[in-house]
Scaffold this motif. Structure first.
Motif, short mmCIF file in Angstrom:
data_model
loop_
_atom_site.label_atom_id
_atom_site.label_comp_id
_atom_site.label_asym_id
_atom_site.label_seq_id
_atom_site.Cartn_x
_atom_site.Cartn_y
_atom_site.Cartn_z
N VAL A 374 0.60 -4.29 -12.97
CA VAL A 374 -0.72 -5.14 -12.98
C VAL A 374 -0.52 -6.61 -13.31
CG1 VAL A 374 -2.71 -5.56 -14.27
CG2 VAL A 374 -2.13 -3.08 -13.86
N PRO A 376 1.17 -9.83 -12.24
CA PRO A 376 1.92 -10.59 -10.91
C PRO A 376 3.20 -11.10 -11.21
CG PRO A 376 0.12 -12.11 -11.96
CD PRO A 376 -0.06 -10.70 -12.73
N ARG A 382 6.46 -3.48 -5.08
CA ARG A 382 5.19 -3.11 -5.56
C ARG A 382 4.77 -2.04 -4.78
NH1 ARG A 382 4.76 -7.66 -8.09
NH2 ARG A 382 3.42 -8.10 -9.49
N ARG A 385 -0.04 1.03 -2.37
CA ARG A 385 -1.59 1.25 -2.50
C ARG A 385 -1.88 0.88 -4.30
NH1 ARG A 385 -2.31 7.50 -1.98
NH2 ARG A 385 -4.51 7.12 -2.25
N LEU A 386 -1.27 -0.33 -4.47
CA LEU A 386 -1.35 -0.52 -5.98
C LEU A 386 -2.83 -0.64 -6.21
CD1 LEU A 386 -0.05 -1.40 -8.67
CD2 LEU A 386 0.11 -3.81 -7.73
N GLU A 387 -3.70 -1.60 -5.84
CA GLU A 387 -5.01 -1.69 -6.14
C GLU A 387 -5.76 -0.39 -5.98
OE1 GLU A 387 -6.08 -4.31 -7.52
OE2 GLU A 387 -4.21 -5.16 -7.17
N GLU A 388 -5.68 0.26 -5.02
CA GLU A 388 -6.17 1.64 -5.02
C GLU A 388 -5.88 2.36 -6.23
OE1 GLU A 388 -6.65 5.47 -2.10
OE2 GLU A 388 -5.76 3.78 -1.44
N GLU A 389 -4.60 2.56 -6.66
CA GLU A 389 -4.00 3.36 -7.68
C GLU A 389 -4.67 2.90 -8.85
OE1 GLU A 389 -0.30 5.05 -7.56
OE2 GLU A 389 0.17 4.66 -5.66
N LEU A 390 -4.65 1.57 -9.07
CA LEU A 390 -5.23 1.00 -10.47
C LEU A 390 -6.65 1.19 -10.66
CD1 LEU A 390 -3.43 -2.66 -10.20
CD2 LEU A 390 -2.80 -0.73 -11.73
N GLN A 391 -7.50 1.44 -9.62
CA GLN A 391 -8.81 1.72 -9.62
C GLN A 391 -8.97 2.99 -9.85
OE1 GLN A 391 -10.66 0.43 -5.99
NE2 GLN A 391 -10.36 -1.57 -6.05
N GLN A 392 -7.93 3.94 -9.48
CA GLN A 392 -8.39 5.48 -9.79
C GLN A 392 -7.84 5.53 -11.29
OE1 GLN A 392 -5.44 6.83 -7.11
NE2 GLN A 392 -6.85 7.08 -5.38
#
Length: 431
Positions: A374, A376, A382, A385-392
């Motif tokens: 999370v 930077p 990284r 699919r970092l952003e997608e996994e963080l949203q999940q």
């Protein structure tokens, strides 16, 4: 032979003792006083939480351990009922009876309990102030035959062994062997630049609380400040404050309290306000998580087997290292039992163990490195699919707030009772 008498080393020795005439543990520290941290464990003065998966593994290896911990004053902890978790966006999760049990205690108490159990066996011996400085191997086939060691600052010696288990934490014996033999090792490194400070409050200054432990997680990426308060043996309490980069918690007692006031919730600051400045603050720095891929780029020789932190050093903030080491020791025991009747039971032991350990590591590595990325400033490759996994993950926390079954499953994954895949199977994480 086992190199190191930490959690991994003691658990490994217990697994080995049923199958070898003699298990010799070589420990570079002096024999510890009961309840005192060892110099070789730089984070030994800081709070540790044995996850439920680790507690189950150690209970399997050491029959009677639960009774020992009760008698020593360790505090029983149901992670749903007794642990208050405070998360960004959703606040405090409801406290629920999940039936997921472990203990809250200091690391020295846990080591002491394991050490007493394993040394009561007639074929296990610990040699203190003995530093392993090299691994010996047969010139003919490269098979490991023992170690070269130094006692204190004095004499050198060599001891033979059929199997050398590297539980040294830093994996220095294994890495030195690889370098000497011209072999390279692939490593996955995540630079986290963590610093933390902790304090212990003894009775009667420690207050009553309606929890055994509380954890306030950082509101990332805007802040890296998180904190933990855990009850320990003899009515004492431990407080741990964590930060990254330049925002590390201080060692000055009054500044320690001020730092806690910057946490997401006031729970820990309120606790500290009741007890006042701590008598002493200990600090520790952890620059990077490292997963050493011994299986793949090179093949370790017969008779050499790394375990615990020697394979993977996790970010200690997530409390995974002791539990993974315990689960790996159970794997070692199971492999030895399965192969005991074969003509050459050690022939494939290392390869099979490393394959199994890799499966154990996958879930805690993913669970810990995802929130690390999370920030930077975290260094490393990284996830695609970092952003997608963080949203999940955020969606999972919101679901756990209202759904007891989701809360339980999430807890089971975080406590290494189920793999990360269980969330996908249940439909809680997109495939």
């Amino acid at each position: 032979m086992v190199v190191g008498s930490g959690i991994a080393g003691l658990a490994a020795a217990q697994a080995l003792a049923d199958h070898f005439d003699l298990v010799l543990i070589l420990e570079r520290d002096a024999e510890p006083l009961d309840g005192q941290p060892r110099p070789g464990v730089p984070q030994g003065r800081h709070p540790h939480l044995l996850l439920c998966g680790g507690m189950n593994a150690l209970s399997t290896l050491f029959p009677g351990l639960v009774q020992d911990l009760h008698a020593a004053g360790a505090v029983p902890l149901d992670v749903g009922r007794d642990l208050q978790l405070e998360l960004p966006e959703v606040g405090a999760l409801p406290r629920r009876e999940l039936g997921l049990a472990t203990f809250s205690m200091t690391r020295p108490l846990l080591e002491q309990a394991l050490r007493r159990r394993v040394t009561h066996r007639g074929n296990v011996e610990i040699r203190y102030r003995t530093r392993v400085i090299g691994i010996l191997n047969a010139p003919s086939d490269g098979r490991v035959t023992g170690v070269h060691y130094q006692e204190g600052l004095g004499r050198y010696g060599m001891t033979g062994a059929d199997l050398v288990v590297d539980a040294s934490g830093w994996a220095s014996p294994t890495l030195d062997w690889l370098e000497t033999n011209g072999m390279t090792l692939r490593q996955t490194v995540v630079g986290v630049d963590i610093g933390y400070s902790s304090a212990v409050f003894a009775p009667p200054t420690a207050p009553d609380a309606d929890f055994v432990g509380a954890a306030t997680f950082a509101d990332a990426p805007g802040s890296s400040r998180s904190g933990y308060v855990l009850q320990a043996e003899n009515g004492s309490w431990q407080v741990l404050l964590v930060g990254r980069g330049d925002d590390r918690p201080p060692t000055d007692p009054r500044q320690f309290i001020a730092y806690a006031q910057g946490l997401l919730t006031p729970t820990i600051a309120d606790f500290l306000a009741r007890v006042g400045p701590p008598p002493h603050v200990s600090c520790f720095a952890f620059p990077k998580s490292v997963w050493r891929h011994f299986r793949g780029a090179t093949r370790l020789p017969r008779g050499l087997l790394p375990i615990g932190d020697a394979i993977c050093r996790f970010n200690p903030v997530y409390g995974q290292g002791m539990s993974v080491a315990a689960q790996e020791a159970v794997l070692l025991r199971d492999l030895l039992e399965r192969q005991a009747g074969s003509a050459d039971p050690l022939a494939t032991l290392t390869d099979q163990f490393l394959a199994g350990a890799e499966r154990f590591i996958e879930t805690p590595w993913a669970v810990s490195t995802l929130p690390d990325f999370v920030y930077p400033q975290t260094k490393g490759e990284r996830p695609a699919r970092l952003e997608e996994e963080l949203q999940q993950q955020a969606a999972l926390r919101r679901q756990a707030l209202v759904d007891p079954d989701a809360c339980r499953l999430l807890s089971e994954v975080h406590h290494l009772l189920k793999p990360l895949q269980a969330l996908r199977t249940a439909g809680l994480v997109a495939a």
